[in-house]
Design a protein around this motif. Structure first.
Motif, short mmCIF file in Angstrom:
data_model
loop_
_atom_site.label_atom_id
_atom_site.label_comp_id
_atom_site.label_asym_id
_atom_site.label_seq_id
_atom_site.Cartn_x
_atom_site.Cartn_y
_atom_site.Cartn_z
N GLY A 22 0.80 -1.21 0.00
CA GLY A 22 0.00 0.00 0.00
C GLY A 22 0.84 1.27 0.00
N HIS A 23 1.87 1.30 0.83
CA HIS A 23 2.69 2.52 0.94
C HIS A 23 3.27 2.95 -0.39
N ASN A 24 3.85 2.02 -1.10
CA ASN A 24 4.52 2.37 -2.36
C ASN A 24 3.62 2.22 -3.57
N ASP A 25 2.40 1.79 -3.35
CA ASP A 25 1.41 1.77 -4.42
C ASP A 25 0.76 3.13 -4.61
N GLN A 26 0.96 4.03 -3.65
CA GLN A 26 0.37 5.36 -3.75
C GLN A 26 0.99 6.14 -4.92
N PRO A 27 0.26 7.13 -5.43
CA PRO A 27 0.77 7.92 -6.56
C PRO A 27 2.07 8.66 -6.21
N GLY A 28 2.81 8.99 -7.27
CA GLY A 28 4.02 9.79 -7.10
C GLY A 28 5.28 8.99 -6.89
N LYS A 29 5.24 7.69 -7.11
CA LYS A 29 6.42 6.85 -6.90
C LYS A 29 6.71 6.11 -8.20
N PRO A 30 7.51 6.70 -9.06
CA PRO A 30 7.75 6.12 -10.40
C PRO A 30 8.25 4.68 -10.32
N GLY A 31 7.70 3.87 -11.19
CA GLY A 31 8.11 2.47 -11.24
C GLY A 31 7.47 1.60 -10.19
N ARG A 32 6.68 2.21 -9.29
CA ARG A 32 6.07 1.44 -8.21
C ARG A 32 4.56 1.66 -8.10
N SER A 33 4.11 2.86 -8.36
CA SER A 33 2.70 3.21 -8.15
C SER A 33 1.77 2.30 -8.94
N THR A 34 0.62 2.03 -8.34
CA THR A 34 -0.42 1.26 -9.03
C THR A 34 -1.74 2.02 -8.93
N ASP A 35 -2.63 1.73 -9.84
CA ASP A 35 -3.94 2.37 -9.82
C ASP A 35 -4.77 1.76 -8.70
N LEU A 36 -5.30 2.61 -7.84
CA LEU A 36 -6.04 2.15 -6.67
C LEU A 36 -7.32 1.41 -7.03
N ALA A 37 -7.99 1.87 -8.08
CA ALA A 37 -9.29 1.29 -8.42
C ALA A 37 -9.18 -0.04 -9.16
N THR A 38 -8.08 -0.22 -9.90
CA THR A 38 -7.99 -1.42 -10.75
C THR A 38 -6.77 -2.29 -10.45
N GLU A 39 -5.58 -1.72 -10.64
CA GLU A 39 -4.37 -2.54 -10.58
C GLU A 39 -4.08 -3.06 -9.18
N PHE A 40 -4.18 -2.20 -8.17
CA PHE A 40 -3.86 -2.62 -6.80
C PHE A 40 -4.72 -3.80 -6.34
N PRO A 41 -6.04 -3.71 -6.42
CA PRO A 41 -6.83 -4.87 -5.99
C PRO A 41 -6.61 -6.11 -6.86
N ALA A 42 -6.38 -5.91 -8.15
CA ALA A 42 -6.10 -7.06 -9.02
C ALA A 42 -4.80 -7.75 -8.61
N ASN A 43 -3.80 -6.95 -8.26
CA ASN A 43 -2.53 -7.51 -7.80
C ASN A 43 -2.72 -8.34 -6.54
N LEU A 44 -3.47 -7.81 -5.59
CA LEU A 44 -3.70 -8.53 -4.34
C LEU A 44 -4.45 -9.83 -4.58
N ALA A 45 -5.46 -9.77 -5.42
CA ALA A 45 -6.23 -10.98 -5.72
C ALA A 45 -5.35 -12.05 -6.37
N ARG A 46 -4.41 -11.61 -7.20
CA ARG A 46 -3.50 -12.56 -7.84
C ARG A 46 -2.55 -13.17 -6.81
#
Length: 275
Positions: free
Chosen positions: A100-124
C-alpha cells in the motif's frame, strides 16, 4: 590382538536394546511479504519473528523496502516467496501480504492504480499463494504517523479499504493493521507516537509535535550513497527520522498487534504464536 579385543568391546552387540525414540516434528511456517514497514530493520517483521513465534512456527521475513504490489512481483521477490511456500514438511504455511505505501501515486516504477491494478494484484497474490499450497492472509498497511490540524492524517485509508474488499471478495483472512495502528497512534498523540520511529525525532520535530500537535516535513528515509571507505562486506544505511518506519520500540509494539490479529485470523496456529 589387544587392539582387536578393544575394538570388539567398543562395538555394541546386536542384542543391545536401543532406548532412543524420535517423534516426527510437527511445525508450521509463516512467510512475511511486503514493503519497508514489514522488512528487516525498518518494520515490524523482525520483532514478530524474534518475539512472537514459538519453536513450532518457522518465520521467514521476505519483505523488501520500497516495494509495491507491482514491483515486488516484477523483481522476482514473489517467486522466491512462492518457492518457500512449496517447501515440503510443514503442517501449514501461512503468507502474510502487506502492500500500500509504495502503491500510492508519485512513486515512479512502483505506483499502481487504486481502483484497478492494486486490488487485481492482491487478488493474484491470494490465488497464487493458494495454488502453492499456502494460506494467504492480507494485511492492511501500517498507518503513517503524520499529524495535521491536530488530527492523524490517515492518507492510507483508501488502500486499507481496497485490501478489506479483496479479502472479503476472495474469502481471505484479514489482519486490519491499518485500523489498529491508526487507533494506537491517535491514542498516543504526536509526541509519543514519534518515539516509535526508526530514529529519535530532531528537536524541532519534537517541539512541533508536543506544542502544536503538527508534523514537520521529514525525509522519506531513502538511503544515501555509501562512503568509499566502507568495507565491502559491511552494509550501511542512512536512517533519518521519518513518520513511516519503525525502530525497536515501534517494531515490538506493532509485532504484538500482528500476533494478536494472526491468532484470531488463523486459529489453527494460535498455539504457536506468543501473546
Amino acid at each position: 590382538m589387544i587392539a582387536l579385543a578393544l575394538l570388539a568391546a567398543a562395538v555394541p552387540s546386536p542384542d543391545v536394546t536401543r532406548t532412543e525414540t524420535a517423534q516426527p516434528v510437527s511445525a508450521s511456517k509463516v512467510i512475511l511479504v511486503g514493503d519497508s514497514t514489514t522488512a528487516v530493520g525498518s518494520g515490524w517483521g523482525s520483532a514478530f519473528c524474534a518475539e512472537r513465534v514459538t519453536q513450532g512456527l518457522a518465520c521467514l521475513n521476505l519483505a523488501r523496502g520500497g516495494r509495491s504490489s507491482s514491483s515486488y512481483r516484477a523483481e522476482g521477490s514473489w517467486a522466491l516467496a512462492l518457492g518457500e511456500a512449496r517447501v515440503p514438511g510443514y503442517r501449514r504455511t501461512v503468507i502474510l501480504i502487506q502492500f500500500g505505501h509504495n502503491d500510492q501515486p508519485g512513486k515512479p516504477g512502483r505506483s499502481t492504480d487504486l481502483a484497478t491494478e492494486f486490488p487485481a494484484n492482491l487478488a493474484r497474490y491470494v490465488a497464487e499463494a493458494r495454488a502453492a499450497g499456502a494460506l494467504p492472509v492480507l494485511v492492511t498497511p501500517l498507518t503513517r504517523r503524520m499529524w495535521k490540524d491536530g488530527k492523524l492524517d490517515r492518507d492510507l485509508d483508501p488502500w486499507s479499504d481496497a485490501v478489506r474488499k479483496v479479502a472479503a471478495d476472495t474469502k481471505t483472512p484479514l489482519i486490519d493493521l491499518g485500523a489498529r495502528s491508526a487507533a494506537i497512534v491517535e491514542a498516543m498523540g504526536p509526541s509519543v507516537s514519534n518515539l516509535t520511529a526508526e530514529v529519535p525525532p530532531p528537536a524541532e520535530v519534537a517541539s512541533a509535535a508536543s506544542l502544536d500537535r503538527v508534523s514537520l516535513p521529514s525525509s522519506t528515509g531513502a538511503p544515501a550513497a555509501t562512503d568509499s571507505g566502507i568495507a565491502p562486506r559491511t552494509g550501511k544505511m542512512n536512517r533519518p527520522f521519518d513518520y513511516t518506519h519503525l525502530g525497536p520500540a515501534g517494531a515490538s509494539l506493532f509485532a504484538a498487534v500482528i500476533a494478536d490479529e494472526l491468532a484470531r485470523a488463523v486459529p489453527e496456529i494460535r498455539g504457536s504464536i506468543m501473546p
